[in-house]
Design an enzyme around this catalytic site. Structure first.
Site, PDB file in Angstrom:
ATOM      1  N   HIS A  30       0.839  -1.204   0.000  1.00 57.38           N
ATOM      2  CA  HIS A  30       0.000   0.000   0.000  1.00 57.38           C
ATOM      3  C   HIS A  30       0.872   1.252   0.000  1.00 57.38           C
ATOM      4  O   HIS A  30       0.385   2.345   0.240  1.00 57.38           O
ATOM      5  CB  HIS A  30      -0.909   0.005   1.229  1.00 57.38           C
ATOM      6  N   LYS A  88      -9.888  12.680   6.380  1.00 62.71           N
ATOM      7  CA  LYS A  88      -8.901  11.614   6.205  1.00 62.71           C
ATOM      8  C   LYS A  88      -7.777  11.886   7.188  1.00 62.71           C
ATOM      9  O   LYS A  88      -7.746  12.956   7.801  1.00 62.71           O
ATOM     10  CB  LYS A  88      -8.376  11.577   4.769  1.00 62.71           C
ATOM     11  N   ARG A  89      -6.837  10.951   7.357  1.00 65.64           N
ATOM     12  CA  ARG A  89      -5.692  11.219   8.228  1.00 65.64           C
ATOM     13  C   ARG A  89      -5.000  12.502   7.771  1.00 65.64           C
ATOM     14  O   ARG A  89      -4.976  12.814   6.582  1.00 65.64           O
ATOM     15  CB  ARG A  89      -4.703  10.045   8.170  1.00 65.64           C
ATOM     16  N   LYS A  95      -1.283  14.679   1.831  1.00 66.45           N
ATOM     17  CA  LYS A  95      -2.722  14.773   1.537  1.00 66.45           C
ATOM     18  C   LYS A  95      -3.165  16.239   1.419  1.00 66.45           C
ATOM     19  O   LYS A  95      -4.285  16.536   1.042  1.00 66.45           O
ATOM     20  CB  LYS A  95      -3.543  14.049   2.606  1.00 66.45           C
ATOM     21  N   THR A 154      -9.436   5.462  -0.678  1.00 61.92           N
ATOM     22  CA  THR A 154     -10.719   4.765  -0.712  1.00 61.92           C
ATOM     23  C   THR A 154     -11.838   5.677  -0.230  1.00 61.92           C
ATOM     24  O   THR A 154     -13.008   5.438  -0.543  1.00 61.92           O
ATOM     25  CB  THR A 154     -10.690   3.516   0.206  1.00 61.92           C
ATOM     26  N   LYS A 171     -16.162   6.232  -1.436  1.00 66.99           N
ATOM     27  CA  LYS A 171     -17.360   6.277  -0.595  1.00 66.99           C
ATOM     28  C   LYS A 171     -18.178   7.523  -0.914  1.00 66.99           C
ATOM     29  O   LYS A 171     -19.408   7.482  -1.015  1.00 66.99           O
ATOM     30  CB  LYS A 171     -16.957   6.255   0.882  1.00 66.99           C
TER      31      LYS A 171
HETATM   32  N1  PLP Z   1     -10.220   6.510   7.901  1.00 68.14           N
HETATM   33  C1  PLP Z   1     -11.513   6.179   7.915  1.00 68.14           C
HETATM   34  C2  PLP Z   1     -12.240   6.136   9.216  1.00 68.14           C
HETATM   35  C3  PLP Z   1     -12.175   5.903   6.723  1.00 68.14           C
HETATM   36  O1  PLP Z   1     -13.469   5.569   6.745  1.00 68.14           O
HETATM   37  C4  PLP Z   1     -11.452   5.985   5.513  1.00 68.14           C
HETATM   38  C5  PLP Z   1     -12.090   5.740   4.229  1.00 68.14           C
HETATM   39  O2  PLP Z   1     -13.217   6.123   4.030  1.00 68.14           O
HETATM   40  C6  PLP Z   1     -10.113   6.349   5.538  1.00 68.14           C
HETATM   41  C7  PLP Z   1      -9.520   6.602   6.754  1.00 68.14           C
HETATM   42  C8  PLP Z   1      -9.282   6.488   4.283  1.00 68.14           C
HETATM   43  O3  PLP Z   1      -9.540   7.693   3.622  1.00 68.14           O
HETATM   44  P1  PLP Z   1      -8.645   8.199   2.413  1.00 68.14           P
HETATM   45  O4  PLP Z   1      -8.646   7.108   1.395  1.00 68.14           O
HETATM   46  O5  PLP Z   1      -9.376   9.411   1.924  1.00 68.14           O
HETATM   47  O6  PLP Z   1      -7.305   8.494   2.947  1.00 68.14           O
HETATM   48  C1  GLG Z   2      -2.671   3.142   2.324  1.00 71.87           C
HETATM   49  C2  GLG Z   2      -2.564   4.194   1.252  1.00 71.87           C
HETATM   50  C3  GLG Z   2      -3.897   4.572   0.622  1.00 71.87           C
HETATM   51  C4  GLG Z   2      -4.686   3.331   0.252  1.00 71.87           C
HETATM   52  C5  GLG Z   2      -4.818   2.419   1.454  1.00 71.87           C
HETATM   53  C6  GLG Z   2      -5.482   1.113   1.094  1.00 71.87           C
HETATM   54  O1  GLG Z   2      -1.910   5.325   1.722  1.00 71.87           O
HETATM   55  O2  GLG Z   2      -3.687   5.345  -0.522  1.00 71.87           O
HETATM   56  O3  GLG Z   2      -5.973   3.672  -0.211  1.00 71.87           O
HETATM   57  O4  GLG Z   2      -3.548   2.093   1.975  1.00 71.87           O
HETATM   58  O5  GLG Z   2      -4.799   0.482   0.052  1.00 71.87           O
HETATM   59  N1  GLG Z   2      -1.953   3.661   4.548  1.00 71.87           N
HETATM   60  C7  GLG Z   2      -2.942   3.667   3.718  1.00 71.87           C
HETATM   61  O6  GLG Z   2      -4.005   4.027   4.092  1.00 71.87           O
END
Ligand code: PLP
Ligand code: GLG
Length: 829
Positions: free
Chosen positions: A373, A565-566, A571, A676, A680
């Site tokens: 990832h 998001k984090r 980001k 991801t 959503k």
């Molecule tokens: N954290 C939570 C609680 C989430 O539900 C999601 C995805 O919806 C994520 C992190 C990942 O988000 P992103 O792909 O925008 O970094």
């Molecule tokens: C990683 C990546 C994201 C990815 C997720 C799931 O940074 O881009 O969508 O894995 O494959 N640490 C993450 O969240």
């Protein structure tokens, strides 16, 4: 078949109802029984939380029933199984998702009504299971839902942390971290298996012994900890199958350690033993870097060792020949975190099962696959050799031998190219020697998957270039997906029923390609009208939430513009905040009569910063400092509001996503492996403002560039922009907003200085300055689209219609067919 005499089996069935009943009266009775006998309250007096507990136990009974049937069936059929190893699962809440997947939500809602309770109110009593950091962990959770729904014979394995991801508290605009002791109020969704436990060993020495005329290695461990299983049933949708997520908790070993007890220091002996439990205590909250900490390594091995003992025990129950292992077992390693599994399987096959090296290695290479990832080579995990040698001396030997064989093989292919040999070696030489865990995984696994097409390109061209040139056939990608069950059906019920009405079927819930059928209705005024109503209802819910949290009253006519998001520099939440400051500055400097033309916005930002990540924490503070000024400026009023939503987690996402109009995904191109969150939002009909990074490129192909707002440098332009560095002129507006922060317009001048410094000419690694003009243009296009509600709604419907590809069902089908080689095994009952 049951290993029991026929009459005993008949007697047992005679005593049982065949299946638990789901009519309203049976459910009411069941809930009340749990109030009395599980929660131990009187059925004449119990509160919402107790009602939630009783309700969940009643649902849990139904889960266990299916879970048993599924396992009985898998055992009988003995298909090839997938074991999904992941150190993180971000499951969120279980109640609503379970009753929807079991198909009994309405029955429960009705039963509760009869008892004087409301389903939604009780569902709110549940806390989140947050055993993971972010995208990677939530992806594992979505994939478990798809594996169950598609009837795949799969098991998940992970760790049962006592403290999940920290809770984020905001005090005076600063992030504080509070421990998440999520088990305080009990967890009805797990089943403790006191009898499923395995010893896990650490430390010690390796000795040689003779066996049948040969010398074998024997590991004499120095410490033993017990791993106890906690099972979490995962129900599929529209099927009887329920699969298992088995999480391990550390317990002191039950074995007597005569020596320490004989020293007379009884209290210390007990306290030391108790320390064993700390292994599974806490989830590491940093998803950026791996610091080679002993506890982290212990967690990894603890989880790997327990899972493999369980998997091999199950295999040996029904098979006597290890050659069958690759036909019966697929092991998936989710990122490099479980990679010690490779050395562990080798150790078990060689030291315990006495297979020779090459037979063991052949087998191991056939069963493992690996998904990475990560995008940045610096983000790849390393384990200091010294640390591994102390904690797991035998594993270090095995890894050295794997590397020796690999280096020999490599030399025969590429010759004496020492630079390349040293880059590809599993051992990194230097002042501190390290194990490159990704290299170990690539050398062993039959398949290495990326998580989007762009990600695979980056793996080939940068991160794993040498390996790709050696083994091009190993490298693939499976674009991530999310489950439409949780992210639409559970979290957005009104949109879900509108979609079903429009398509004339609910089948899209397990065949999400059908969403494409919405396309032909995108301009239909009736659908548009209903679509807007649904979106409005969700906005009302979100507005109420915002007001309760922050006291800010927001206008429903404003565009809800969201980035959750984090918090990471890549980001670029900072780009968003600087954009907001620019908007604020424009409103302030505009003639009053022109303000009428401004599109009102509620800007919502949410996310956690890793506790040690200073710059990310400053970004959170800047968001609050700017909000303080903007939200209290009478010139601005409802034209612009900025809100930070604290403690972002799965249930917050479930509330925020359906109520958003616009969502932002601003990563510097080439930094987000997939993303991801965007998927959503897309499924929920929210428009995307994004860079062409990760899965966004594929989203654009599905929904069309006209139906989203793209901006910024492309992946292949980024390296050149970085090269140019300070010679690229940043736009004046950018310099101006940075100066406002620097000069203390929002206070905390000294505190924000290091943050502003990251944006200096030549230091702006994430290229905020370079992308700023293009970002503002895209924002202007967003405004123009929003004032045309018909166009906006059409784009919104087309977003949902184009989201089918981004279901985790599709991802899992691809993995099953092309990586794991598993077939569905549907429980027939
Ligand atoms: N954290 C939570 C609680 C989430 O539900 C999601 C995805 O919806 C994520 C992190 C990942 O988000 P992103 O792909 O925008 O970094
Ligand atoms: C990683 C990546 C994201 C990815 C997720 C799931 O940074 O881009 O969508 O894995 O494959 N640490 C993450 O969240």
């Amino acid at each position: 078949e049951f290993g029991e005499s026929k009459s005993k089996v008949e007697k047992m069935f005679g005593l049982m109802d065949v299946f638990l009943k789901n009519d309203s009266i049976s459910l009411q009775k069941d809930i009340l029984d749990h109030v009395e006998f599980t929660v131990a309250r009187s059925r004449f007096s119990f509160d919402d939380f107790e009602a939630y507990q009783a309700l969940s136990h009643s649902v849990r009974d139904r889960l266990i029933e299916r879970w048993h049937d599924t396992h009985q069936y898998f055992k009988k059929k003995d298909p090839k199984r997938l074991y999904f190893l992941s150190l993180e699962f971000l499951m969120g809440r279980s109640l609503s998702n379970s009753v929807i997947n079991l198909g009994i939500r309405d029955q429960y809602a009705d039963a509760l009504n009869q008892l004087g309770f409301e389903f939604e109110v009780l569902a709110e009593q549940e806390g989140d299971a947050a055993l993971g950091n972010g995208g990677l962990a939530r992806l594992s959770a979505c994939q478990m839902d798809s594996l169950a729904t598609l009837d795949y014979p799969a098991w998940g394995y992970g760790l049962r942390y006592q403290y999940g991801l920290f809770r984020q508290i905001i005090l005076d605009g600063f992030q504080l971290e509070q421990p998440d002791y999520w088990l305080n109020f009990g967890n009805p969704w797990e089943i403790e298996r006191v009898h499923v436990s395995y010893p896990v060993k650490f430390y010690g020495t390796v000795e040689e012994e003779g066996l049948n005329g040969q010398t074998v290695k024997v590991w004499i461990p120095g410490e033993t900890v017990e791993a106890v299983a906690y099972d979490n049933p995962i129900p599929g949708y529209g099927t009887r199958n329920a699969i298992n997520l088995r999480l391990w908790a550390a317990k002191p070993s039950g074995q007597y350690d005569m020596e320490s007890y004989n020293t007379g220091d009884y209290i210390n002996a007990v306290v030391n033993r108790q320390k064993a439990e700390t292994i599974s205590n806490v989830l590491y909250p940093d998803d950026r870097s791996y610091q080679g900490k002993e506890l982290r390594l212990k967690q990894q091995y603890f989880f790997v060792s327990a899972s493999l003992q369980d998997i091999i025990r199950r295999f040996k129950d029904d098979h006597s020949n290890f050659d069958e292992l690759p036909e019966k077992v697929a092991l998936q390693i989710n990122d490099t975190h479980p990679s010690l599994a490779i050395a562990e399987v080798m150790r078990v096959l060689i030291d315990e099962e006495h297979l020779d090296w090459s037979r063991a290695w052949n087998m191991t290479c056939k069963i493992f696959s690996f998904t990475t990832h990560t995008v940045q080579p610096e983000g790849l995990e390393k384990i200091p050799v010294d640390l591994l040698g102390t904690l797991l001396p035998r594993h270090l030997q095995i890894i050295y031998e794997i590397n020796y064989n690999f280096m020999e093989q490599l030399k025969s292919v590429i010759g004496q190219d020492y630079d390349r040999l040293s880059r590809m070696s599993i051992i990194e030489e230097g002042a501190v020697k390290n194990i490159r865990v990704a290299n170990l995984s690539i050398v062993c696994c039959h398949t290495v998957n990326g998580v989007s097409r762009v990600h695979l390109d980056l793996l080939k061209e940068r991160v794993f270039k040498d390996f790709f040139e050696l083994w091009p056939q190993k490298f693939h990608y499976k674009t991530n997906g999310v489950t439409q069950r949780r992210w639409v059906v559970v979290s957005n019920p009104s949109l879900s029923s509108l979609i079903s009405r429009c398509l004339g079927t609910e089948s899209w819930i397990h065949n999400v390609d059908l969403l494409a059928g919405l396309r032909q209705h995108a301009s239909d005024p009736d659908l548009q009208h209903e679509w807007k109503m649904v979106r409005k209802v969700n906005k009302v819910r979100l507005a109420e939430y915002i007001q309760t949290l922050s006291g800010v009253k927001v206008s429903l006519d404003a565009m809800f513009d969201v980035q959750i998001k984090r918090i990471h520099e890549y980001k670029r939440q900072l780009l968003n905040i600087l954009g907001i400051i620019h908007r604020y500055d424009c409103i302030k400097n505009m003639e009053k009569s022109h303000r009428r033309k401004v599109v009102p916005r509620v800007c919502i930002i949410g996310g956690k910063a890793a506790p040690g990540y200073d710059i990310a924490k400053k970004i959170i503070k800047l968001c609050h400092a700017a909000a303080d000024i903007i939200n209290n400026d009478a010139d601005v009023g409802d034209l612009l509001k900025l809100v930070f939503i604290p403690d972002y987690n799965v249930s917050v996402a479930e509330l925020v996503i359906p109520g958003s109009d616009l969502s932002q995904h601003l990563s510097t191109a080439g930094h987000e492996a997939s993303g991801t969150g965007s998927m959503k939002f897309l499924m929920n009909g929210c428009l995307l403002l994004a860079t062409a990074d990760g899965a966004i490129v594929e989203i654009m192909e599905e929904v069309g560039a006209d139906n989203m707002f793209l901006f910024g440098a492309k992946v292949d332009e980024v390296p050149a922009l970085r090269e140019k560095g300070a010679s690229v002129k940043v736009p004046l507006q950018f310099a101006r907003v940075v100066r406002m922060v620097r000069d203390g317009h929002f206070g905390f001048k000294d505190y924000f200085k290091p943050l502003c410094d990251t944006l200096e000419d030549g230091k702006d690694f994430y290229l905020l300055g370079d992308d700023f003009a293009s970002y503002l243009e895209a924002q202007a296009a967003v405004d123009r689209a929003f004032v045309d509600p018909e166009k906006w709604t059409r784009m919104s419907i087309l977003s949902t219609a184009g989201s089918g590809k981004f279901s985790s069902d599709r991802t899992i089908e691809e993995y099953a067919k092309h990586t794991w080689g598993i077939e569905p095994c549907k429980c027939p009952f």
